[in-house]
Design a protein around this motif. Sequence first.
Motif, short mmCIF file in Angstrom:
data_model
loop_
_atom_site.label_atom_id
_atom_site.label_comp_id
_atom_site.label_asym_id
_atom_site.label_seq_id
_atom_site.Cartn_x
_atom_site.Cartn_y
_atom_site.Cartn_z
N VAL A 182 0.84 -1.25 -0.02
CA VAL A 182 0.06 0.13 0.00
C VAL A 182 0.95 1.06 -0.03
CG1 VAL A 182 -1.78 1.34 1.35
CG2 VAL A 182 -1.98 -1.15 1.06
N ASP A 183 1.90 1.27 0.93
CA ASP A 183 2.72 2.57 1.11
C ASP A 183 3.79 2.60 -0.45
OD1 ASP A 183 1.85 3.31 3.55
OD2 ASP A 183 3.50 2.04 4.49
N TYR A 184 4.05 1.62 -0.79
CA TYR A 184 4.85 1.47 -1.99
C TYR A 184 4.29 2.33 -3.33
CZ TYR A 184 9.17 0.42 -4.93
OH TYR A 184 9.99 0.30 -5.64
N GLY A 241 18.40 -10.88 1.92
CA GLY A 241 17.97 -9.52 1.26
C GLY A 241 17.02 -9.55 -0.12
N TYR A 242 16.40 -8.57 -0.26
CA TYR A 242 15.54 -8.42 -1.44
C TYR A 242 15.97 -7.81 -2.46
CZ TYR A 242 11.86 -10.62 1.23
OH TYR A 242 11.05 -11.59 1.82
N LEU A 243 15.76 -8.27 -3.86
CA LEU A 243 16.26 -7.42 -4.94
C LEU A 243 15.46 -6.16 -5.33
CD1 LEU A 243 17.23 -10.46 -5.33
CD2 LEU A 243 17.32 -10.02 -7.58
N HIS A 244 14.08 -6.11 -4.79
CA HIS A 244 13.32 -4.95 -5.00
C HIS A 244 13.10 -4.35 -3.59
CE1 HIS A 244 10.34 -7.55 -2.77
NE2 HIS A 244 10.70 -8.60 -3.84
N SER A 245 12.63 -3.21 -3.52
CA SER A 245 12.23 -2.23 -2.24
C SER A 245 11.12 -3.24 -1.40
CB SER A 245 11.86 -1.06 -2.46
OG SER A 245 11.41 -0.22 -1.37
N ILE A 246 11.41 -3.16 -0.27
CA ILE A 246 10.25 -3.88 0.90
C ILE A 246 9.94 -2.54 1.57
CG2 ILE A 246 11.13 -6.12 0.98
CD1 ILE A 246 12.48 -5.62 3.57
N TRP A 247 9.52 -1.43 0.72
CA TRP A 247 9.04 -0.14 1.28
C TRP A 247 7.70 -0.38 2.17
CZ3 TRP A 247 11.62 4.45 0.08
CH2 TRP A 247 10.76 5.51 0.51
N GLY A 248 7.78 0.33 3.22
CA GLY A 248 6.66 0.62 4.18
C GLY A 248 5.96 -0.90 4.52
N ASP A 249 4.89 -0.95 4.55
CA ASP A 249 4.14 -2.05 5.11
C ASP A 249 4.52 -3.33 4.40
OD1 ASP A 249 1.49 -2.30 2.68
OD2 ASP A 249 2.67 -0.45 2.83
N VAL A 250 5.27 -3.38 3.30
CA VAL A 250 5.97 -4.73 2.81
C VAL A 250 6.72 -5.23 3.82
CG1 VAL A 250 7.09 -5.61 1.00
CG2 VAL A 250 5.59 -3.70 0.26
N ASP A 264 12.05 6.55 8.94
CA ASP A 264 12.13 5.82 7.70
C ASP A 264 10.65 5.25 7.42
OD1 ASP A 264 11.70 3.16 9.05
OD2 ASP A 264 13.38 2.42 7.70
N PRO A 265 10.32 4.60 6.49
CA PRO A 265 9.14 3.92 6.15
C PRO A 265 8.87 2.39 6.79
CG PRO A 265 10.39 4.46 4.10
CD PRO A 265 11.25 4.49 5.07
N GLU A 266 9.86 1.90 7.12
CA GLU A 266 9.66 0.31 7.49
C GLU A 266 9.72 -0.01 8.94
OE1 GLU A 266 11.07 0.93 3.58
OE2 GLU A 266 12.62 1.18 5.45
N ILE A 267 10.56 0.74 9.82
CA ILE A 267 10.91 0.09 11.27
C ILE A 267 9.41 -0.17 11.91
CG2 ILE A 267 12.04 0.86 13.39
CD1 ILE A 267 14.30 2.05 11.55
N GLY A 268 8.53 0.72 12.06
CA GLY A 268 7.37 0.70 12.85
C GLY A 268 6.70 -0.57 12.33
N HIS A 269 6.25 -0.70 10.92
CA HIS A 269 5.61 -1.91 10.73
C HIS A 269 6.32 -3.27 11.08
CE1 HIS A 269 2.91 0.60 8.25
NE2 HIS A 269 4.00 0.87 7.56
N MET A 270 7.68 -3.44 10.87
CA MET A 270 8.44 -4.31 11.46
C MET A 270 8.37 -4.66 12.83
SD MET A 270 11.78 -4.10 8.75
CE MET A 270 12.47 -5.47 8.42
N GLY A 271 8.36 -3.62 13.57
CA GLY A 271 8.41 -3.88 15.11
C GLY A 271 7.10 -4.16 15.44
N ARG A 272 5.93 -3.66 14.75
CA ARG A 272 4.66 -4.24 15.16
C ARG A 272 4.56 -5.75 14.73
NH1 ARG A 272 -0.21 -0.48 12.88
NH2 ARG A 272 0.35 0.69 15.06
#
Length: 339
Positions: free
Chosen positions: A70-72, A158-167, A260-268
């Motif tokens: 969604v974020d990406y 590691g991911y070849l593409h972005s794992i932006w935000g909620d991803v 940043d866009p990811e840390i909170g989603h990962m922590g949750r």
Amino acid sequence: MNTASLLRYLKIKVHHLIQDYDWARISVVAGYDRHCLISAHEKNDKLFNWQRPTAQVQGTHLIIKCFPGVDYVHHYALIIATYLNMVGRYRGQVDYTLPSEHTCRAAVDRLDIDASADDLIVVGWGLERFANATTWTHGPGHAWQRTNVDGRRVLYLGYLHSIWGDVAGRVVARLAALGARRIVYVGKVGSLDPHIAPNTCLATGHTSVLPDGRVTWPDFFGDLAAGQPDVRSGTHVTSPSILFEDTNWLARQHGHHFVDPEIGHMGRAAHTSGIEFGYLHVVSNNLARPYPADLSNERLPTVIEQRAVLLDRIHEIIRLRLRSMPTTRTSEGTNACTS
């Protein structure tokens, strides 16, 4: 980021077909499709996070396909619209369709690695610095390898593409479902403290502020990372797009330290799954004060050299934490981590 830096940043991200041609309509959708037209601005001289959204031409309609998140999707549509506006070509021709939760989850669930015996999983950026460059196992959109670090079994992913935000949150949830017990995310954050110069120190913490509330997680590092002289600890803000981070946004961030866009989603996701999570990031830019280094000139040799030193420090701190973990003797006579 000033206007010139922002435009440089956007030119790095925007598909060449948008920069080179006018389109009656540009639609941003979810879809990891490497069989479409690949952007000429991709720089595949690194192993991870180099693939960018691809394009499909339908007459005067250009369809841009992003990895499902969604974020990406929203962020990339904002990137395109902002770029077109800055170069005087925006006519309201950009639209986007947000993916469903099912679509987002299905894309991430293609990851299928048994992580139940791993002491730690390290996800993110710069992993080539930590691991053997020749022994990566490739899957759809990702690559991984296992190694022994001081008697601990560590999986680098590691991911070849972005794992932006909620991803990124779904990645943590998927790894937990596959048996992961501890996950560390290595990446880059922006500083909200004007005194922290980019590429001079690391950031960590155990709390993030998301648009719908605050989250705290069981921190893998405990007090170890925060106690290092080149590490700053603080409250993180999870922002879905840097294009929301203007002066008004910054004025509302009193008491917050990183973004940043990811840390909170990962922590949750880690908190929900009942596993440990930690982040240790290079401070890559500063939103509160202009510095010569920002997100638009990350490929300068001096920046690359500074970040290499910081990545080595991240690796060292992870190893220190692994050494401090309690151990038990297995029936095979090897050291393994207690759960």
